[in-house]
Design a protein around this motif. Sequence first.
Motif, PDB file in Angstrom:
ATOM      1  N   PHE A   1      21.395  44.494 -22.073  1.00 25.52           N
ATOM      2  CA  PHE A   1      22.628  44.308 -21.321  1.00 25.52           C
ATOM      3  C   PHE A   1      23.315  45.643 -21.036  1.00 25.52           C
ATOM      4  O   PHE A   1      24.006  45.777 -20.027  1.00 25.52           O
TER       5      PHE A   1
ATOM      6  N   ALA B   1      21.587  46.973 -17.973  1.00 24.53           N
ATOM      7  CA  ALA B   1      22.008  46.222 -16.779  1.00 24.53           C
ATOM      8  C   ALA B   1      23.423  46.619 -16.358  1.00 24.53           C
ATOM      9  O   ALA B   1      23.703  46.770 -15.162  1.00 24.53           O
TER      10      ALA B   1
ATOM     11  N   SER C   1      32.664  32.746 -31.365  1.00 23.67           N
ATOM     12  CA  SER C   1      31.223  32.951 -31.212  1.00 23.67           C
ATOM     13  C   SER C   1      30.909  33.442 -29.796  1.00 23.67           C
ATOM     14  O   SER C   1      29.928  34.124 -29.577  1.00 23.67           O
ATOM     15  N   ILE C   2      31.749  33.045 -28.856  1.00 21.07           N
ATOM     16  CA  ILE C   2      31.642  33.578 -27.498  1.00 21.07           C
ATOM     17  C   ILE C   2      32.910  34.386 -27.263  1.00 21.07           C
ATOM     18  O   ILE C   2      33.969  33.830 -26.967  1.00 21.07           O
TER      19      ILE C   2
ATOM     20  N   TRP D   1      26.850  42.712 -26.012  1.00 22.79           N
ATOM     21  CA  TRP D   1      26.260  41.886 -24.953  1.00 22.79           C
ATOM     22  C   TRP D   1      26.911  40.511 -24.910  1.00 22.79           C
ATOM     23  O   TRP D   1      26.915  39.847 -23.859  1.00 22.79           O
ATOM     24  N   ARG D   2      27.467  40.081 -26.042  1.00 23.92           N
ATOM     25  CA  ARG D   2      28.108  38.753 -26.058  1.00 23.92           C
ATOM     26  C   ARG D   2      29.287  38.705 -25.078  1.00 23.92           C
ATOM     27  O   ARG D   2      29.597  37.652 -24.524  1.00 23.92           O
TER      28      ARG D   2
ATOM     29  N   ALA E   1      29.322  40.271 -22.194  1.00 21.42           N
ATOM     30  CA  ALA E   1      28.750  40.138 -20.856  1.00 21.42           C
ATOM     31  C   ALA E   1      28.316  38.705 -20.565  1.00 21.42           C
ATOM     32  O   ALA E   1      28.391  38.229 -19.432  1.00 21.42           O
ATOM     33  N   MET E   2      27.831  38.006 -21.581  1.00 21.44           N
ATOM     34  CA  MET E   2      27.382  36.634 -21.374  1.00 21.44           C
ATOM     35  C   MET E   2      28.530  35.631 -21.429  1.00 21.44           C
ATOM     36  O   MET E   2      28.446  34.534 -20.891  1.00 21.44           O
ATOM     37  N   GLY E   3      29.623  36.013 -22.088  1.00 17.30           N
ATOM     38  CA  GLY E   3      30.673  35.042 -22.386  1.00 17.30           C
ATOM     39  C   GLY E   3      31.511  34.613 -21.197  1.00 17.30           C
ATOM     40  O   GLY E   3      31.854  33.438 -21.067  1.00 17.30           O
ATOM     41  N   SER E   4      31.850  35.547 -20.339  1.00 16.59           N
ATOM     42  CA  SER E   4      32.731  35.205 -19.216  1.00 16.59           C
ATOM     43  C   SER E   4      32.633  36.310 -18.167  1.00 16.59           C
ATOM     44  O   SER E   4      32.142  37.409 -18.454  1.00 16.59           O
ATOM     45  N   ASP E   5      33.133  36.012 -16.989  1.00 18.65           N
ATOM     46  CA  ASP E   5      33.118  37.036 -15.943  1.00 18.65           C
ATOM     47  C   ASP E   5      34.009  38.206 -16.321  1.00 18.65           C
ATOM     48  O   ASP E   5      33.671  39.372 -16.084  1.00 18.65           O
TER      49      ASP E   5
ATOM     50  N   ARG F   1      32.249  40.201 -18.836  1.00 20.04           N
ATOM     51  CA  ARG F   1      31.189  41.006 -18.228  1.00 20.04           C
ATOM     52  C   ARG F   1      31.763  42.282 -17.621  1.00 20.04           C
ATOM     53  O   ARG F   1      31.202  43.363 -17.763  1.00 20.04           O
TER      54      ARG F   1
END
Lengths: 413, 202
Positions: free
Chosen positions: A180, A183, A272-273, A323-324, A326-330, A333
Amino acid sequence: MRSRVEVVLSALALAAFTVLAIAAWMPPAVPHFALAAGHLERVLPEWTARPRAETLHVDLHEQLSPAERDWLAALKWVGSAVTWNGGLPVAAVEAERESGNGGAVLARLVAAAAARVVSRDQLGTIDSLESADPAMELRLPLVVGDLAVEISGVDLRQAPSVSRRRNVVVLATAGWESRFVIAALESEGWQVDARLRVGPGIAVTQGIPLPLDTARHGTVIVEGAVDRQTATAIEALVRSGGGLVLSGSSGGLEDLAPGRPGRAVRPVGGLSIPAARRDLEFRPLARVAADAEALDVTGGGVRAAARRVGAGRVLQIGDEDTWRLAMGSDAGRREHTRLWSRAVAFVRPRDPATPTVGDDVAPRAALVSALGQPGSAGGVRPTAKVPWETLAGGLLFAALIAEWTARRLRGRA
Amino acid sequence: MTFAFATLQYESGDWDSAPLVPANVVDSVARYTELDVAPAGVVVSLSSRDVFRYPFTYLTGHLPVRFTPAERANLIEYVDRSGFLFIDDHNHDIDGQFHRTVTDELTRACGPMIVLPNDHALYRAFFTFSNGPPTTSHELNGWGDNLVHKTLKAVVRDGRIGVLYSNKDYSSEWSYHPENKRFLPVDNTKFAVNLVVYALTR
């Protein structure tokens, strides 16, 4: 005896007359000139033609043109004492067209607090704002032609240079964090070379990450341990001006690290997110080196610290599993991208800018660089000089009087 | 950071039709790499926000697939945020219900898929598969549509695979107890290692 005295006096009078004649033929020396900007265009050629120019002071109430500034710098270079004074506002701009983001222009500005800043391009006004910080960054999605910026009435113009950022190298064990991070950096236009360890002696590579080369690589990101040979190469790159970002344990680079990652701290009520960086687990940096600076201190300890090593910089980040974000929300990210892009921008070496003829992007800084810090006119002291003309005139007068007296007294003694 | 193999649970169809695949893939990843991998797979609902804790997910089934609005919304976000979803048609049948419905759902959510060229980086991510995706025994036995599918399809975002779609029925090919690999002349799960390594490095 008297005739000999008269001959000597005549010789002295002739010598003094010669000195005066030469002085009359040469232009007079000017010990001190005080000029105002705006008159320089007329005065500088005249001033420069004087053979014995010694001191010059300029009171500035408006911006000098680059030609005037360079002229004064040239005079200073050949021995004239040139000083300046005036309330020139602090203003500077650096515009860089990013290789990614559709060719957006990143403008870095320096302005006094609460200064009015107006940006324009060939098509007209782009934006205007009041500066909140002395240093600002503006990302302008579309700039046609040169970028013109007006800061506190000072007009600056620059043709945005094309980014020549050196590549970022990511050395890590394969995992979500490195994936991530790469990216995120690529989405911001960074060119990334990577070596991601997968198995014993097996790595996935992207670009040419090793050997490190200062011509190609500017910054290294290390997650996890590196071997001694790689650590030596990284240290050499940093000492020669490169940047290093350490994340996680980063074994093998303890001598460069600003601190030591401690035991992981999970934020109270951590999710967790994670919704924001504060929700991430992190390892507070302990034993921060005396020459290191803590950049981010939270309740749990130092979250980020930096230090200089040789000509380069090292930044250490205590956050775990960013990276969490980036995956969790816009929003997460965007925060993740900003975090890593800024980390690299913080340590990366400044690539030499491509000079563009006609650019005058930091007039005050250029003036200080050319002429030194501003000083008052009273600080200018003309070089002490002997008044040869006065001495010669006095000598001529005295010799003539003495000779005349000698002639008048001839035959009386 | 530990890699976890996550199987996607969805409301329609039979999401748990290949229960031994996760353990077999985890075994292969641990066997061939030094990646930090969770010893057991996890199951996560596509409609749950927990899906964003797992950037690698696996979805299979035999029956028609119709995503709920929540599942579809999560799928869109998941792919947009660089998640990697591996979908395998357990029917191995291009006219089957699973294939037709899931590709329809994918197209609606993520746009059309492209055919992945057989020299794609996926096929060299760890092991090298010079001819593209490895053939399964079910294709060679003539089950399903009686075809050997030469290529895989994908939804690609920013140059990276977001969704990898297979008609080759790896779900049947890999659904056996890992200990039984010792009876195989060639480990047929090696391609699964490529999927995981690709997802973790690209």
